[in-house]
Design a protein around this motif. Structure first.
Motif, PDB file in Angstrom:
ATOM      1  N   ARG A  88       0.831  -1.205   0.000  1.00 55.63           N
ATOM      2  CA  ARG A  88       0.000   0.000   0.000  1.00 55.63           C
ATOM      3  C   ARG A  88       0.866   1.256   0.000  1.00 55.63           C
ATOM      4  O   ARG A  88       0.608   2.212  -0.737  1.00 55.63           O
ATOM      5  N   ALA A  89       1.909   1.256   0.836  1.00 54.57           N
ATOM      6  CA  ALA A  89       2.775   2.434   0.928  1.00 54.57           C
ATOM      7  C   ALA A  89       3.508   2.695  -0.385  1.00 54.57           C
ATOM      8  O   ALA A  89       3.730   3.852  -0.765  1.00 54.57           O
ATOM      9  N   GLY A  90       3.884   1.626  -1.078  1.00 56.51           N
ATOM     10  CA  GLY A  90       4.640   1.773  -2.315  1.00 56.51           C
ATOM     11  C   GLY A  90       3.795   1.850  -3.569  1.00 56.51           C
ATOM     12  O   GLY A  90       4.328   2.064  -4.662  1.00 56.51           O
ATOM     13  N   GLY A  91       2.474   1.665  -3.420  1.00 57.41           N
ATOM     14  CA  GLY A  91       1.596   1.696  -4.581  1.00 57.41           C
ATOM     15  C   GLY A  91       1.711   0.476  -5.472  1.00 57.41           C
ATOM     16  O   GLY A  91       1.398   0.527  -6.664  1.00 57.41           O
ATOM     17  N   TRP A  92       2.151  -0.659  -4.875  1.00 58.74           N
ATOM     18  CA  TRP A  92       2.275  -1.883  -5.660  1.00 58.74           C
ATOM     19  C   TRP A  92       0.930  -2.575  -5.750  1.00 58.74           C
ATOM     20  O   TRP A  92       0.138  -2.560  -4.809  1.00 58.74           O
ATOM     21  N   LYS A  93       0.681  -3.223  -6.876  1.00 56.12           N
ATOM     22  CA  LYS A  93      -0.615  -3.854  -7.110  1.00 56.12           C
ATOM     23  C   LYS A  93      -0.698  -5.263  -6.547  1.00 56.12           C
ATOM     24  O   LYS A  93      -1.789  -5.829  -6.448  1.00 56.12           O
TER      25      LYS A  93
END
Length: 231
Positions: A88-93
Motif C-alpha cells: 500500500r505504501a509503495g503503490g504496488w498492485k
C-alpha cells in the motif's frame, strides 16, 4: 542459480570492507514461504548475508501459501499484513514471494542477488539520520534514539529471530526437499513511538537468548532510518 550466488558472494564480499565501517546496518526483509519453489534460492542468499555485520537479514514467513499443499510452521499472518502494508505504501498492485524489502524502501525480487547487492550498497552509502543505541541488562532492554538530521515521526520496533532450522518439506511445490532456513523472525512488536524531536529513551522487557533487533521506522511502513542488533 549457483553461478549467480557465487557472483553475489564476490560482490557482497568486495563491498563489505567499506560498508562494515558504517555504524548503521542495512535491514533486509525477505518475505518467503516453505511452499514456494522460487524461495529456496532467496533463503540461501539471506543466509549468506548473515555473515556480514553491516547487514541485518530477517526472514518473514507469510501464510498465504499455507493453503496450497504445505503449511509453513514459521508463517505468521502479521508478516503477511506487513508485506501488504509495504504494498500500500509503495503503490504496488500485488505481493509475492520471494520479495525483499531493503531498509523499508527498495522492492527487489528475492532470488535476484545482484539487484539485492545493488540495493544494499545504495543504502549503505546513505548518510545516517539517527543514532540508535541499545543495551541489555538481564531482562531489560534499554533503547536510546537521537536525531542527527530532521526526522519524521517513527515507530520503534522490537524483533526477535531464530538463527536457523532445517525442515523436511513433505508436500507442496518443495515436496521431498530438506531445506535450511535462517534468521527466522518469531516475534515482532511495536514498543514505542517517537516524534523525531529530541532524544527518545525507553526500557522494555526481554526474555530468552534469541537475537534482538531494534528498528526505527517511519510510520505507515516508511523508511527504516536506524537499526541495531544484539546477538
Amino acid at each position: 542459480m549457483r553461478t549467480l550466488l557465487l557472483g553475489t558472494a564476490f560482490c557482497l564480499t568486495a563491498m563489505a570492507g567499506w560498508a562494515q565501517s558504517q555504524t548503521n546496518p542495512v535491514v533486509v526483509e525477505l518475505f518467503t514461504s516453505q511452499g514456494c519453489s522460487s524461495c529456496p534460492a532467496a533463503d540461501a542468499l539471506l543466509a549468506e548475508l548473515g555473515g556480514r555485520e553491516d547487514v541485518i537479514p530477517l526472514a518473514l514467513h507469510v501464510d498465504y501459501w499455507d493453503y496450497i499443499g504445505w503449511e509453513d510452521a514459521f508463517a505468521d499472518p502479521r508478516f503477511t499484513k506487513r508485506q501488504k502494508g509495504y504494498a500500500r505504501a509503495g503503490g504496488w498492485k500485488m505481493i509475492y514471494t520471494p520479495q525483499i524489502i531493503i531498509n523499508g524502501e527498495h522492492d527487489v525480487v528475492g532470488n535476484r542477488p545482484m539487484k539485492v547487492a545493488d540495493g544494499i550498497l545504495h543504502e549503505a552509502q546513505e548518510q545516517a539520520q539517527v543514532s540508535l543505541d541499545i543495551r541489555r541488562e538481564g531482562d531489560a532492554l534499554h533503547i536510546a534514539v537521537t536525531p542527527m538530521a530532521p526526522v519524521k515521526p517513527c515507530d520503534i520496533h522490537l524483533v526477535r529471530y531464530v538463527d536457523g532450522a532445517e525442515v523436511d518439506i513433505l508436500r507442496g511445490e518443495n515436496a521431498g526437499r530438506s531445506l535450511t532456513y535462517t534468521h527466522i523472525v518469531r516475534g515482532w512488536d511495536v514498543v514505542g513511538q517517537w516524534d523525531g524531536q529530541g532524544t527518545y529513551e525507553a526500557t522494555v522487557p526481554v526474555t530468552g537468548s534469541d537475537p534482538i533487533v531494534v528498528l526505527v521506522q517511519g510510520k505507515r511502513y516508511g523508511s527504516i532510518v536506524a537499526a541495531a542488533r544484539l546477538r
